[in-house]
Write an enzyme that holds these catalytic residues in place. Structure first.
Site, PDB file in Angstrom:
ATOM      1  N   SER A  44      20.910 -13.633 -23.233  1.00  0.00           N
ATOM      2  CA  SER A  44      21.729 -12.899 -24.211  1.00  0.00           C
ATOM      3  C   SER A  44      20.903 -11.832 -24.932  1.00  0.00           C
ATOM      4  CB  SER A  44      22.332 -13.862 -25.225  1.00  0.00           C
ATOM      5  OG  SER A  44      21.312 -14.443 -26.010  1.00  0.00           O
ATOM      6  N   HIS A  45      19.572 -11.964 -24.923  1.00  0.00           N
ATOM      7  CA  HIS A  45      18.710 -10.927 -25.477  1.00  0.00           C
ATOM      8  C   HIS A  45      17.894 -10.247 -24.383  1.00  0.00           C
ATOM      9  CE1 HIS A  45      19.639 -13.384 -29.012  1.00  0.00           C
ATOM     10  NE2 HIS A  45      19.528 -12.262 -29.671  1.00  0.00           N
ATOM     11  N   GLU A 185      29.926 -17.732 -26.421  1.00  0.00           N
ATOM     12  CA  GLU A 185      30.368 -19.039 -25.913  1.00  0.00           C
ATOM     13  C   GLU A 185      31.872 -19.218 -26.128  1.00  0.00           C
ATOM     14  OE1 GLU A 185      28.936 -21.868 -24.511  1.00  0.00           O
ATOM     15  OE2 GLU A 185      27.240 -20.549 -24.083  1.00  0.00           O
TER      16      GLU A 185
END
Lengths: 335, 335
Positions: A44-45, A185
């Site tokens: 996600s990063h 999510e």
């Protein structure tokens, strides 16, 4: 899947950022962070984040060539005005002075203001632990999360991070969102139609809600840990918002004007020097910290950073793999 | 129930502490804390606590007339050696210097060492917010809690507290244990034979366990908030343990030698001065914090300290009520 060496991943990231118009200082600073994310298994990063970074710049919500301005409001305080640029360059600009002030005073704080942020705080914790300092950091994001007992988005996903230097070992570092889960999510549950587990969100009336669409569109996400997590999230809003003269998550959401850009706000970092706390006895007491880590691991429990270090070792040896579709999207941004 | 005015509660507490042999400075400092606990509806830190305080002194695990020793290891650090006394007097001894250092440097930290502690951190947060400072504090306790993924007691119930000063309003203060619940709650379930809710404890194999006796005797308590709460609890062990040259919760449990005394360890307090962070713009930014509080309350959510302030107002008007049996036990300790 497409496999890239870390060097290839860096080159690809740099060319995308350069083509988007970032100054070379930002190109290097942002590329280093997203490659570190991909390398450590924090997708996600990771490279995926470049899509949002370029979108944020194109929407006018980031300054491509901002030069951070460092000042000293007090003997143990550093302020870095990021002047609308991404946080990475501001952090790098203030780091030497923060470390110097922590060493000379025992404790020091750094406020980063007016920055675009994507909350990869563990990278900063590692930079400070490499200098032998204990570190904490936190920041607001954009309002998605209701306070415990509430029903409307007010807090951000508000990450908090901590780093502890270890002689001869990778530092003890944690970095987690104070929301129960990442917003992504809940998006995944909306797409798949699966009900949310308890504790993730509330409906517009503040009642527990398992419908992802209702949580995202009408209700709000929740913090981790009930009222305790909610209290921590409020603390982060305060100390990395008004205390440093910067935006709360709700104000950051208003600033966004619906562009869905990466959030614009501030960040607070605190650094403590064990040598100044402990003097000549530092080695003896830091050895007791090692005993704590051994006792955690001796129970079969993991240190918070362990999964990341395992992914890192694997990526250093074998490179990283990203989805072919993401690779195509990134290649298209390279110009 | 027996009703006492706050003044009567203070006199009763003071006479018990005096009879136990505490110096007059400790008599006043400890009495003030337990009466504040009772007044605010925190009965676990109220008059009941006097039983443990007297037991701790009788077991030789506290020094009745210790004189705290204040020193300055670095320009922004205060150290107070409590020399085996209760934490209250050490906090009071160091407070003026901590406040002075926070004001002159922007941020400062105070380590309290070698103290007997009963974790009423909110009292200290109020003392600092009264001086216009933002404050945080934490301490280890004694090992009762397993790390996430573990099976044996290692962490304490490790409280963390925060205070934010408000002009014309009671401060925003939270103070909570990082354990899922207080140990006393699990004791109550053992006595009543009721099963524990999920998330409170594990058995000796680290598996979720609803049997209070198994959790207390063979397994361990859990932190709040899963691996995130566990990470915070580890941070507290580190920064209020080895960082300040004091014991971890496991070491504190060993020190106790089975006396079941109040825990002996250290505490870390950090104070930040909004005036030094914000300068002339302080009022404007602190007003934005007020907006955050209004928005929390506007959703029908409570501020963390609200329940305590309501109890306080009631106690100031009507006094406090304690169980007759506790009153008898206390009267017997008065000598």
């Amino acid at each position: 899947m497409t496999r890239l060496t870390l060097s290839e991943a860096h080159q690809l990231s740099a060319s995308i950022l350069r083509h988007a118009g970032f100054s070379e200082a930002f190109v290097q600073a942002i590329a280093a962070t997203v490659v570190a994310g991909e390398r450590d298994g924090c997708t996600s990063h990771g490279l995926w984040r470049l899509l949002g970074i370029v979108r944020t710049l194109k929407s006018g919500k980031a300054v491509a060539d901002a030069e951070p301005l460092v000042s000293e409001p007090a003997p143990a305080l550093v302020r870095v005005d990021a002047r609308g640029g991404f946080s990475q360059l501001a952090f790098a600009a203030g780091l030497p002075l923060l470390a110097e002030k922590a060493r000379s005073n025992g404790i020091a704080a750094m406020a980063i203001n007016h920055c675009v942020h994507f909350s990869a705080l563990w990278v900063e914790m590692e930079a400070l632990t490499e200098l032998g300092l204990v570190a904490m950091a936190c920041n607001p994001t954009q309002a998605y999360v209701a306070p415990a007992g509430g029903s409307r988005p007010l807090f951000g996903t508000n990450p908090i991070a901590f780093g502890w230097p270890r002689a001869g070992a990778q530092p003890f570092v944690f970095d987690f969102a104070t929301s129960a889960v990442a917003r992504g999510e809940i998006e995944l549950h909306r797409r798949s139609g699966q009900p949310l587990p308890p504790g993730w969100g509330v409906d517009r009336h503040g009642q527990p809600c398992s419908d992802a669409a209702e949580v995202l569109d009408q209700g709000a996400m929740l913090t981790f840990g009930g009222h305790k997590g909610s209290a921590l999230s409020a603390m982060i809003e305060l100390i990395a918002g008004p205390l440093i003269g910067d935006l709360t998550s709700l104000e950051s959401a208003v600033f966004d004007e619906g562009h869905n850009a990466l959030p614009y706000h501030g960040e607070l970092i605190i650094a403590l020097d064990p040598q100044r706390f402990l003097g000549e006895q530092a080695d003896q007491h830091l050895a007791r910290a090692e005993l704590l880590f051994e006792t955690i691991q001796g129970q079969g429990a993991r240190l918070p950073s362990q999964r990341r270090y395992t992914a890192r070792a694997n990526s250093l040896a074998n490179g990283v793999e990203i989805a072919d579709s993401l690779y195509q999207d990134l290649m298209a941004l390279r110009g």
